[in-house]
Motif scaffolding. Sequence first.
Motif, mmCIF file in Angstrom:
data_model
loop_
_atom_site.group_PDB
_atom_site.id
_atom_site.type_symbol
_atom_site.label_atom_id
_atom_site.label_comp_id
_atom_site.label_asym_id
_atom_site.label_seq_id
_atom_site.Cartn_x
_atom_site.Cartn_y
_atom_site.Cartn_z
ATOM 1 N N PHE A 1 -7.393 4.053 -3.270
ATOM 2 C CA PHE A 1 -8.138 4.817 -2.278
ATOM 3 C C PHE A 1 -7.978 6.315 -2.555
ATOM 4 O O PHE A 1 -6.861 6.797 -2.773
ATOM 5 C CB PHE A 1 -7.641 4.504 -0.867
ATOM 6 C CG PHE A 1 -7.829 3.065 -0.475
ATOM 7 C CD1 PHE A 1 -9.044 2.614 0.013
ATOM 8 C CD2 PHE A 1 -6.788 2.146 -0.607
ATOM 9 C CE1 PHE A 1 -9.223 1.286 0.372
ATOM 10 C CE2 PHE A 1 -6.950 0.819 -0.255
ATOM 11 C CZ PHE A 1 -8.173 0.388 0.238
ATOM 12 N N ASN B 1 -9.002 3.402 9.155
ATOM 13 C CA ASN B 1 -8.188 2.209 8.943
ATOM 14 C C ASN B 1 -9.045 0.950 8.795
ATOM 15 O O ASN B 1 -8.732 0.056 7.990
ATOM 16 C CB ASN B 1 -7.209 2.030 10.107
ATOM 17 C CG ASN B 1 -6.106 3.072 10.102
ATOM 18 O OD1 ASN B 1 -5.908 3.769 9.106
ATOM 19 N ND2 ASN B 1 -5.403 3.195 11.208
ATOM 20 N N LEU C 1 0.868 -1.175 0.000
ATOM 21 C CA LEU C 1 0.000 0.000 0.000
ATOM 22 C C LEU C 1 0.906 1.227 0.000
ATOM 23 O O LEU C 1 1.654 1.444 0.950
ATOM 24 C CB LEU C 1 -0.910 0.014 1.235
ATOM 25 C CG LEU C 1 -1.708 1.296 1.483
ATOM 26 C CD1 LEU C 1 -2.670 1.573 0.335
ATOM 27 C CD2 LEU C 1 -2.470 1.220 2.803
ATOM 28 N N SER D 1 -6.626 10.533 5.884
ATOM 29 C CA SER D 1 -5.789 9.576 6.608
ATOM 30 C C SER D 1 -6.266 9.404 8.040
ATOM 31 O O SER D 1 -5.693 8.625 8.797
ATOM 32 C CB SER D 1 -4.328 10.059 6.617
ATOM 33 O OG SER D 1 -3.841 10.180 5.297
ATOM 34 N N GLU E 1 -11.861 -2.939 2.775
ATOM 35 C CA GLU E 1 -11.861 -2.832 1.312
ATOM 36 C C GLU E 1 -10.724 -3.644 0.696
ATOM 37 O O GLU E 1 -10.842 -4.118 -0.432
ATOM 38 C CB GLU E 1 -11.769 -1.363 0.889
ATOM 39 C CG GLU E 1 -13.005 -0.547 1.144
ATOM 40 C CD GLU E 1 -14.169 -0.944 0.236
ATOM 41 O OE1 GLU E 1 -13.922 -1.574 -0.829
ATOM 42 O OE2 GLU E 1 -15.322 -0.666 0.596
ATOM 43 N N TYR F 1 1.450 5.569 -0.874
ATOM 44 C CA TYR F 1 0.707 6.831 -0.923
ATOM 45 C C TYR F 1 1.647 7.979 -1.255
ATOM 46 O O TYR F 1 2.864 7.880 -1.064
ATOM 47 C CB TYR F 1 -0.024 7.095 0.398
ATOM 48 C CG TYR F 1 0.853 7.233 1.609
ATOM 49 C CD1 TYR F 1 1.243 8.493 2.069
ATOM 50 C CD2 TYR F 1 1.290 6.119 2.320
ATOM 51 C CE1 TYR F 1 2.044 8.630 3.183
ATOM 52 C CE2 TYR F 1 2.085 6.237 3.434
ATOM 53 C CZ TYR F 1 2.467 7.502 3.870
ATOM 54 O OH TYR F 1 3.275 7.629 4.974
ATOM 55 N N ILE G 1 -10.282 0.829 5.281
ATOM 56 C CA ILE G 1 -9.210 0.459 4.348
ATOM 57 C C ILE G 1 -8.980 -1.049 4.375
ATOM 58 O O ILE G 1 -8.918 -1.710 3.334
ATOM 59 C CB ILE G 1 -7.915 1.212 4.681
ATOM 60 C CG1 ILE G 1 -8.071 2.716 4.400
ATOM 61 C CG2 ILE G 1 -6.736 0.655 3.871
ATOM 62 C CD1 ILE G 1 -6.915 3.558 4.876
ATOM 63 N N ILE H 1 -12.198 7.357 0.984
ATOM 64 C CA ILE H 1 -12.025 7.290 2.432
ATOM 65 C C ILE H 1 -11.944 8.706 2.984
ATOM 66 O O ILE H 1 -11.721 9.665 2.242
ATOM 67 C CB ILE H 1 -10.752 6.498 2.810
ATOM 68 C CG1 ILE H 1 -9.503 7.137 2.192
ATOM 69 C CG2 ILE H 1 -10.882 5.037 2.397
ATOM 70 C CD1 ILE H 1 -8.203 6.500 2.630
ATOM 71 N N MET I 1 -2.941 4.909 -2.343
ATOM 72 C CA MET I 1 -3.774 5.939 -1.740
ATOM 73 C C MET I 1 -3.381 7.286 -2.343
ATOM 74 O O MET I 1 -2.222 7.688 -2.269
ATOM 75 C CB MET I 1 -3.597 5.973 -0.216
ATOM 76 C CG MET I 1 -4.536 6.960 0.479
ATOM 77 S SD MET I 1 -4.194 7.093 2.255
ATOM 78 C CE MET I 1 -4.481 5.392 2.783
#
Length: 290
Positions: free
Chosen positions: A70, A279, A8, A97, A285, A10, A282, A94, A33
Motif C-alpha cells: 500500500f 481502513n 501488515l 492513514s 484489497e 509500515y 485496505i 490509499i 504500507m
Amino acid sequence: ENRPDIILSYTIKPVIYASIAARLAGVKHIFSMITGLGFSFVGNGWKQRMVAMISSVLFKISLHQNTKVFFQNPDDKSEFVARKFIIEKKTVIINGSGVDISAFKVTPIPSSPRFLMIARLLKEKGVAEYVEAAKIIKQTYPNAQFELAGWIDDAPSAIKQEQLDSWVDDGHVKFLGKLSDVRTAISECNIYVLPSYREGTPRTVLEAMAMGRPIITTDAPGCRETVEHNLNGLLVSVKNSKALANAMEFFIENPSKIIGMGKASRVIAEEKYDVHKVNELILREMDINL
C-alpha cells in the motif's frame, strides 16, 4: 512463536525486517504500507546516498515476498515500481492513514493571525523555512504568531538544540514541545503549515483539515495530495521561505478566505481521508475473510 496468518507492517524498518521474518516464518499473507521515504531518499549527501543504496537492496529483497504493498501517494508508488522494488499489479494507493473525523472536530477559528507547524524537528520537514518565513512576516506584521510543536531526536538531519533555542530567544517562534494531544494547539491556530520536502501523507495536515483549518504546504510528494490550491489552502514550492511567507501574508491580508478554505478542508477530510473509509479499502484489497 506467534505464527500469524497475516502481517501488515509500515514505516521503512518494520516493512523490511517484518517482510523477511514473515517469509521465514511461513506467513502466507504479507502486506506492507509505505508511509513515506524519509531520510534515505531525501537529499544528496553521502549519508543519504549510502542509506538509500542499502535500503534499495533490502526493499527489493523484502517486498518481493509481499502479497500487496500500500502506498500513500502516487509518487512513492511510481518510484518503487521504477526501481523494481515491486511490480505494478501488487501496488495499491490509499489516502494516507486516514483521520478520525469524530475525534478531530471543527472548532472556532481565532481572528488574529496564528500559524502552527507540528513535526519532528528535522531539516527535511521544512522547519528552518517555517522559521525564516515567520521572521519575514514579523517585519511587517509584528502581531502575527508562529507556534512550533515537535521534538528533537537522534536522526542525522535533526535540528540542533542550540538552533531551536536561538529561534525561540529571537522571538521568531513559540515552541510548544512534544504534544500528546495536538487538538488544543490546532484549535488555537487559524492556519496550519507544513513546508515538508516529502511525505507519505502527513497525518498532522489531515488532523488540521478535519478541524476546519486551511493548509499551507509544499507542492511535494505526499503533501500536494492534501491541498487543492485556492480551495482548502495554498501550495508553495519546496525550500522556498519567501514563497511560504507570501502564502502566510495572503491569509493575513485576506482573513475572509480562512473560514471558507477551512470549511473546504473539513469536507475533503470527510470525503477522502475518513479513517473508516481508508481502513475499508485496505481490508477490501487484502481480500481476506477475517
